[in-house]
Design a protein around this motif. Structure first.
Motif, PDB file in Angstrom:
ATOM      1  N   ASP A  79       0.834  -1.205   0.000  1.00  0.00           N
ATOM      2  CA  ASP A  79       0.000   0.000   0.000  1.00  0.00           C
ATOM      3  C   ASP A  79       0.866   1.250   0.000  1.00  0.00           C
ATOM      4  O   ASP A  79       0.569   2.239  -0.706  1.00  0.00           O
ATOM      5  CB  ASP A  79      -0.920  -0.002   1.224  1.00  0.00           C
ATOM      6  CG  ASP A  79      -1.955  -1.114   1.175  1.00  0.00           C
ATOM      7  OD1 ASP A  79      -2.191  -1.641   0.067  1.00  0.00           O
ATOM      8  OD2 ASP A  79      -2.504  -1.462   2.233  1.00  0.00           O
ATOM      9  N   ALA A  80       1.916   1.222   0.778  1.00  0.00           N
ATOM     10  CA  ALA A  80       2.802   2.382   0.826  1.00  0.00           C
ATOM     11  C   ALA A  80       3.429   2.651  -0.539  1.00  0.00           C
ATOM     12  O   ALA A  80       3.508   3.805  -0.994  1.00  0.00           O
ATOM     13  CB  ALA A  80       3.883   2.168   1.881  1.00  0.00           C
ATOM     14  N   THR A  81       3.871   1.595  -1.206  1.00  0.00           N
ATOM     15  CA  THR A  81       4.490   1.757  -2.527  1.00  0.00           C
ATOM     16  C   THR A  81       3.500   2.321  -3.530  1.00  0.00           C
ATOM     17  O   THR A  81       3.828   3.218  -4.326  1.00  0.00           O
ATOM     18  CB  THR A  81       5.027   0.404  -3.017  1.00  0.00           C
ATOM     19  OG1 THR A  81       5.998  -0.089  -2.078  1.00  0.00           O
ATOM     20  CG2 THR A  81       5.665   0.533  -4.374  1.00  0.00           C
ATOM     21  N   ALA A  82       2.257   1.797  -3.528  1.00  0.00           N
ATOM     22  CA  ALA A  82       1.242   2.294  -4.464  1.00  0.00           C
ATOM     23  C   ALA A  82       0.922   3.764  -4.203  1.00  0.00           C
ATOM     24  O   ALA A  82       0.791   4.571  -5.141  1.00  0.00           O
ATOM     25  CB  ALA A  82      -0.026   1.445  -4.344  1.00  0.00           C
ATOM     26  N   LEU A  83       0.797   4.172  -2.942  1.00  0.00           N
ATOM     27  CA  LEU A  83       0.492   5.560  -2.614  1.00  0.00           C
ATOM     28  C   LEU A  83       1.630   6.490  -3.030  1.00  0.00           C
ATOM     29  O   LEU A  83       1.387   7.601  -3.541  1.00  0.00           O
ATOM     30  CB  LEU A  83       0.222   5.683  -1.114  1.00  0.00           C
ATOM     31  CG  LEU A  83      -1.109   5.080  -0.633  1.00  0.00           C
ATOM     32  CD1 LEU A  83      -1.118   4.964   0.882  1.00  0.00           C
ATOM     33  CD2 LEU A  83      -2.277   5.948  -1.110  1.00  0.00           C
ATOM     34  N   LEU A  84       2.853   6.061  -2.826  1.00  0.00           N
ATOM     35  CA  LEU A  84       3.991   6.890  -3.232  1.00  0.00           C
ATOM     36  C   LEU A  84       4.050   7.049  -4.751  1.00  0.00           C
ATOM     37  O   LEU A  84       4.438   8.117  -5.253  1.00  0.00           O
ATOM     38  CB  LEU A  84       5.289   6.283  -2.699  1.00  0.00           C
ATOM     39  CG  LEU A  84       5.467   6.347  -1.176  1.00  0.00           C
ATOM     40  CD1 LEU A  84       6.740   5.629  -0.755  1.00  0.00           C
ATOM     41  CD2 LEU A  84       5.493   7.801  -0.693  1.00  0.00           C
ATOM     42  N   SER A  85       3.664   6.019  -5.478  1.00  0.00           N
ATOM     43  CA  SER A  85       3.612   6.136  -6.942  1.00  0.00           C
ATOM     44  C   SER A  85       2.555   7.152  -7.365  1.00  0.00           C
ATOM     45  O   SER A  85       2.765   7.942  -8.310  1.00  0.00           O
ATOM     46  CB  SER A  85       3.311   4.772  -7.566  1.00  0.00           C
ATOM     47  OG  SER A  85       4.334   3.842  -7.272  1.00  0.00           O
ATOM     48  N   THR A  86       1.422   7.160  -6.684  1.00  0.00           N
ATOM     49  CA  THR A  86       0.384   8.146  -6.982  1.00  0.00           C
ATOM     50  C   THR A  86       0.889   9.563  -6.701  1.00  0.00           C
ATOM     51  O   THR A  86       0.644  10.502  -7.488  1.00  0.00           O
ATOM     52  CB  THR A  86      -0.865   7.858  -6.137  1.00  0.00           C
ATOM     53  OG1 THR A  86      -1.334   6.541  -6.440  1.00  0.00           O
ATOM     54  CG2 THR A  86      -1.965   8.865  -6.431  1.00  0.00           C
ATOM     55  N   VAL A  87       1.579   9.734  -5.593  1.00  0.00           N
ATOM     56  CA  VAL A  87       2.139  11.047  -5.254  1.00  0.00           C
ATOM     57  C   VAL A  87       3.109  11.512  -6.332  1.00  0.00           C
ATOM     58  O   VAL A  87       3.070  12.683  -6.764  1.00  0.00           O
ATOM     59  CB  VAL A  87       2.822  10.988  -3.875  1.00  0.00           C
ATOM     60  CG1 VAL A  87       3.618  12.263  -3.614  1.00  0.00           C
ATOM     61  CG2 VAL A  87       1.797  10.764  -2.788  1.00  0.00           C
ATOM     62  N   ARG A  88       3.947  10.624  -6.772  1.00  0.00           N
ATOM     63  CA  ARG A  88       4.928  11.004  -7.803  1.00  0.00           C
ATOM     64  C   ARG A  88       4.221  11.449  -9.085  1.00  0.00           C
ATOM     65  O   ARG A  88       4.626  12.444  -9.719  1.00  0.00           O
ATOM     66  CB  ARG A  88       5.855   9.828  -8.090  1.00  0.00           C
ATOM     67  CG  ARG A  88       6.810  10.084  -9.240  1.00  0.00           C
ATOM     68  CD  ARG A  88       7.827   8.976  -9.392  1.00  0.00           C
ATOM     69  NE  ARG A  88       8.774   9.015  -8.289  1.00  0.00           N
ATOM     70  CZ  ARG A  88       9.787   8.148  -8.159  1.00  0.00           C
ATOM     71  NH1 ARG A  88       9.949   7.176  -9.050  1.00  0.00           N
ATOM     72  NH2 ARG A  88      10.607   8.247  -7.142  1.00  0.00           N
ATOM     73  N   ALA A  89       3.175  10.728  -9.490  1.00  0.00           N
ATOM     74  CA  ALA A  89       2.454  11.105 -10.706  1.00  0.00           C
ATOM     75  C   ALA A  89       1.816  12.488 -10.556  1.00  0.00           C
ATOM     76  O   ALA A  89       1.857  13.320 -11.480  1.00  0.00           O
ATOM     77  CB  ALA A  89       1.383  10.059 -11.014  1.00  0.00           C
ATOM     78  N   LEU A  90       1.206  12.761  -9.401  1.00  0.00           N
ATOM     79  CA  LEU A  90       0.598  14.074  -9.174  1.00  0.00           C
ATOM     80  C   LEU A  90       1.644  15.188  -9.229  1.00  0.00           C
ATOM     81  O   LEU A  90       1.413  16.257  -9.839  1.00  0.00           O
ATOM     82  CB  LEU A  90      -0.104  14.089  -7.818  1.00  0.00           C
ATOM     83  CG  LEU A  90      -1.415  13.309  -7.715  1.00  0.00           C
ATOM     84  CD1 LEU A  90      -1.854  13.190  -6.270  1.00  0.00           C
ATOM     85  CD2 LEU A  90      -2.501  14.002  -8.543  1.00  0.00           C
ATOM     86  N   LEU A  91       2.770  14.961  -8.603  1.00  0.00           N
ATOM     87  CA  LEU A  91       3.814  15.990  -8.597  1.00  0.00           C
ATOM     88  C   LEU A  91       4.413  16.194  -9.983  1.00  0.00           C
ATOM     89  O   LEU A  91       4.771  17.332 -10.353  1.00  0.00           O
ATOM     90  CB  LEU A  91       4.894  15.629  -7.582  1.00  0.00           C
ATOM     91  CG  LEU A  91       4.436  15.600  -6.111  1.00  0.00           C
ATOM     92  CD1 LEU A  91       5.603  15.249  -5.194  1.00  0.00           C
ATOM     93  CD2 LEU A  91       3.809  16.935  -5.702  1.00  0.00           C
ATOM     94  N   ASN A  92       4.538  15.115 -10.762  1.00  0.00           N
ATOM     95  CA  ASN A  92       5.056  15.262 -12.130  1.00  0.00           C
ATOM     96  C   ASN A  92       4.110  16.118 -12.971  1.00  0.00           C
ATOM     97  O   ASN A  92       4.551  16.998 -13.731  1.00  0.00           O
ATOM     98  CB  ASN A  92       5.219  13.893 -12.777  1.00  0.00           C
ATOM     99  CG  ASN A  92       6.399  13.126 -12.227  1.00  0.00           C
ATOM    100  OD1 ASN A  92       7.293  13.708 -11.601  1.00  0.00           O
ATOM    101  ND2 ASN A  92       6.421  11.820 -12.431  1.00  0.00           N
TER     102      ASN A  92
END
Length: 489
Positions: A369-382
């Protein structure tokens, strides 16, 4: 095939007696009855006087001895001699019988060996080819039974140990036994050919059987390694509950492996072993990576929080950039950027919320879950970074073209001229497929340049048009090179 008990035959010793000597284990020998001796007539003792009785006793002694002499020579299992021809026929018949027995035993042994091969194939292979081999073996077994029955009948038909065996009977016995041997030999040859044809199937089956024990042992070792890795992760303070659940799910598979291929089949057991190995190795690898994964998750959380804070600061600078664009350039140059500040702020807000959720997942050791959430954060910031950068990049490019539009014009004209030279290389007239797009690019560039005239030129439209012209010219160049490459080939 009917099993025949083995009884050794020695040319110097007595043969098996009776018609079933070879098959049923008859007596070791049978001595022929003595025929031709006269039967003595009993004399009443009361009617013979003493002297006469004595005289008769003295006279009868040599007679009894003479009668007993042939019996002495006839004892010990010897046959009465009937002449050379009969004995020769008997010997030939006996030789045919021995040869047929040897052929019978050879066929029986080959059939037993082949049955083992068939059982090996059926234990491993359930393909149509294997099923056909089983059916062919059953048909061949019926042929073997018929040949064996013929042989047994030939043996039972004549007793070669009979004292009164004549030459014609011995000859018939030899003929039948020779024919039976020929049939046994023919079936043996069929059996040999069938055995040779089983080579690929048998080799495949033996290979699978050879793989079975090592595969099961590798599966056991993989499960043990996964369990040890999980214990090491727990010792480091990591719960790894999901990995423990996945490992527990493999327990029934280990039970089936221990039950063996006899219960579950060789192919199924091999497939199960390979599946257990893959899953156990994946669990072990993830357990080994858990400490590093925990540390990496912490580093990513810190890095993405820092980036979100930086984007918050940068997004605040978008509004001044838009103000300058509105003041100096036409609406077409900045209208598509109007929503950037709001989008950036919303994206940063969502990114911060996901970062908080990722931190909670890390604390609870929910690594997936942590990995998936961090991937979402990265996409939003990009996405936010691109939008914020687009506003500043727009202002920079518009400033450059407003100051010197000729640089953009010459860059585009150079691309067109270079493509035209390539289209005319080695030709007197250009290919229409190349010339028409290039002529269209020239006209499009002229229209874009003309659009710069006026009080409020649309510089952004000019930049997008020149970029589009260069892309179309590059496509023509690619087409020319592909055509010439195909012609050279």
């Amino acid at each position: 095939m009917t099993a025949i008990p083995e009884q050794p035959y020695s040319p110097s010793g007595p043969r098996v007696g009776g018609t079933r000597g070879l098959l049923s284990g008859g007596p070791a020998f049978r001595a022929p009855a003595f025929r031709g001796s006269p039967t003595p007539v009993p004399v009443p003792r009361a009617r013979i006087a003493g002297p006469l009785r004595d005289a008769l006793a003295l006279t009868a002694l040599p007679l009894v001895a003479a009668l007993a002499l042939p019996a002495a020579f006839a004892g010990g299992g010897t046959r009465r001699w009937f002449g050379g021809r009969a004995e020769n026929q008997r010997a030939e018949a006996q030789a045919a019988k021995d040869a047929a027995a040897a052929a019978f035993y050879e066929l029986d042994t080959a059939q037993r060996d082949l049955r083992i091969s068939i059982e090996t194939i059926t234990a491993v292979d359930g393909s149509p080819a294997a099923r056909r081999a089983v059916a062919d073996f059953e048909a061949l077994g019926r042929r073997i039974d018929e040949a064996s029955h013929t042989y047994i009948e030939a043996v039972d038909a004549h007793d070669l140990d009979r004292d009164d065996l004549d030459a014609s009977t011995a000859s018939r016995a030899r003929t039948k036994l020779t024919a039976a041997k020929g049939e046994l030999d023919r079936v043996k040859r069929e059996l040999d050919r069938f055995t040779e044809g089983l080579g690929p199937l048998l080799g495949k089956a033996e290979n699978q059987l050879a793989r079975l024990a090592p595969a099961v042992e590798r599966a056991r070792q993989a499960l043990l390694a996964a369990s040890n890795a999980l214990d090491a992760a727990r010792a480091a303070g990591l719960r790894a509950d999901d990995l423990a659940a996945r490992l527990a799910a493999l327990s029934p598979e280990l039970t089936r492996l221990n039950q063996g291929a006899g219960q579950h089949g060789v192919p199924q057991t091999l497939e199960r072993a390979e599946r257990v190995i893959r899953q156990a190795e994946a669990i072990r690898a993830e357990a080994d990576r858990l400490p590093e994964q925990a540390a990496e998750t912490g580093r990513r959380l810190v890095s993405l929080r820092t980036r979100a804070q930086a984007l918050t600061t940068r997004s605040e600078q978008v509004e001044p950039v838009l103000s300058e664009l509105r003041r100096r350039f036409s609406a077409a140059c900045w209208q598509d950027l109007q929503g950037v500040p709001d989008v950036a702020a919303e994206n940063v807000r969502q990114a911060e919320a996901r970062l908080a959720e990722a931190g909670a997942a890390r604390d609870e050791q929910r690594w997936a879950d942590a990995t998936a959430l961090l991937s979402t954060v990265r996409a939003l910031l990009n996405t936010t970074d691109e939008a914020v950068s687009a506003a500043g990049d727009r202002l920079r490019r518009l400033n450059a073209v407003q100051k010197d539009p000729e640089q953009e014009i010459e860059r585009t004209r150079f691309a067109i001229r270079d493509a035209q030279r390539l289209a005319m290389a080695g030709r007197h007239t250009p290919d229409p497929r190349h010339a028409h797009p290039l002529d269209g690019a020239v006209a499009r560039l002229e229209r874009a340049v003309a659009g710069l005239e006026g009080r409020h030129p649309d510089y952004w439209h000019f930049l997008t048009e020149t970029e589009a012209v260069r892309r179309s010219v590059a496509e023509v160049v690619t087409l020319i090179r592909e055509d010439r490459g195909g012609s050279a080939g």
